[in-house]
Scaffold this motif. Structure first.
Motif, PDB file in Angstrom:
ATOM      1  N   SER A  40      50.984  48.500  34.839  1.00  0.00           N
ATOM      2  CA  SER A  40      50.015  48.967  33.848  1.00  0.00           C
ATOM      3  C   SER A  40      50.409  48.564  32.433  1.00  0.00           C
ATOM      4  N   ASP A  41      51.689  48.294  32.189  1.00  0.00           N
ATOM      5  CA  ASP A  41      52.118  47.860  30.853  1.00  0.00           C
ATOM      6  C   ASP A  41      51.684  46.417  30.577  1.00  0.00           C
ATOM      7  N   LEU A  42      51.804  45.564  31.587  1.00  0.00           N
ATOM      8  CA  LEU A  42      51.462  44.148  31.426  1.00  0.00           C
ATOM      9  C   LEU A  42      50.031  43.830  31.839  1.00  0.00           C
ATOM     10  N   HIS A  43      49.353  44.773  32.474  1.00  0.00           N
ATOM     11  CA  HIS A  43      48.000  44.560  33.011  1.00  0.00           C
ATOM     12  C   HIS A  43      47.993  43.379  33.975  1.00  0.00           C
ATOM     13  N   CYS A  44      48.966  43.336  34.882  1.00  0.00           N
ATOM     14  CA  CYS A  44      49.092  42.247  35.853  1.00  0.00           C
ATOM     15  C   CYS A  44      49.393  42.796  37.232  1.00  0.00           C
TER      16      CYS A  44
END
Length: 188
Positions: free
Chosen positions: A108-112
């Motif tokens: 969720s931090d990198l949206h990957c």
């Protein structure tokens, strides 16, 4: 039939349109309407292989559909969102006597999305291959433990959400899109 792929294929469907069917996958592990594991089999040695290299893409697409549906249905708090990386969907590609086990999670931090191979295995066919087969069995039993850990994380997230004020909860609605699955060529 995968409920997760039915959900994805019908997101943009108009009321008047016929409901589209989802992917059929060889093995699914489902609890209620959530899918946590899928498996796709193929035959490497078959020259008339009906599942060419796209079998892996199909499994990955299915794993993403399963993960998307699961994450969209969960309600998170600021604390439980930190454990989102512990929610991984697992899948197996099995061809002949060989197999690969994969896991996919969302950062969720990198949206990957991240997919990684957890292990490769080979099922032995001779007495001499018993040690190799036992190692494969150990890897498959580790997969069982991994899925149980995911179920525990989901259960904990749901339990905390029930005990939290609704205004303090949030969902993940804007998960990133991935490259569309290539269309099958029409043979004439």
């Amino acid at each position: 039939m995968s409920l997760a792929s039915i959900e994805r294929k019908n997101l943009s469907r108009e009321e008047s349109e016929k409901k589209r069917t989802g992917h059929k996958i060889d093995i699914l592990f489902r609890i209620d309407d959530m899918e946590y594991f899928g498996s796709e089999t193929y035959v490497d040695e078959d020259p008339q292989n009906s599942k060419p290299i796209s079998y892996k893409q199909k499994l990955f697409r299915e794993m993403k559909d399963q993960l998307d549906l699961l994450l969209k249905k969960l309600k998170f708090t600021r604390e439980t969102i930190k454990g989102i990386k512990n929610i991984a969907i697992h899948g197996i590609n099995q061809g002949g006597l060989n197999g690969k086990i994969y896991a996919m999670y969302y950062d969720s931090d990198l949206h990957c999305y991240f997919v990684f191979e957890t292990c490769r295995y080979r099922i032995g066919t001779t007495w001499g291959s018993i040690p190799e087969s036992l190692t494969s069995l150990k890897d498959i039993l580790c997969l069982k433990n991994d899925i149980i850990n995911v179920l525990d994380t989901v259960k904990r997230t749901k339990r905390i959400a029930l005990l939290t004020k609704p205004e303090e909860l949030f969902t993940i609605d804007n998960l990133p899109e991935t490259t569309p699955t290539p269309k099958k060529s029409q043979k004439e």
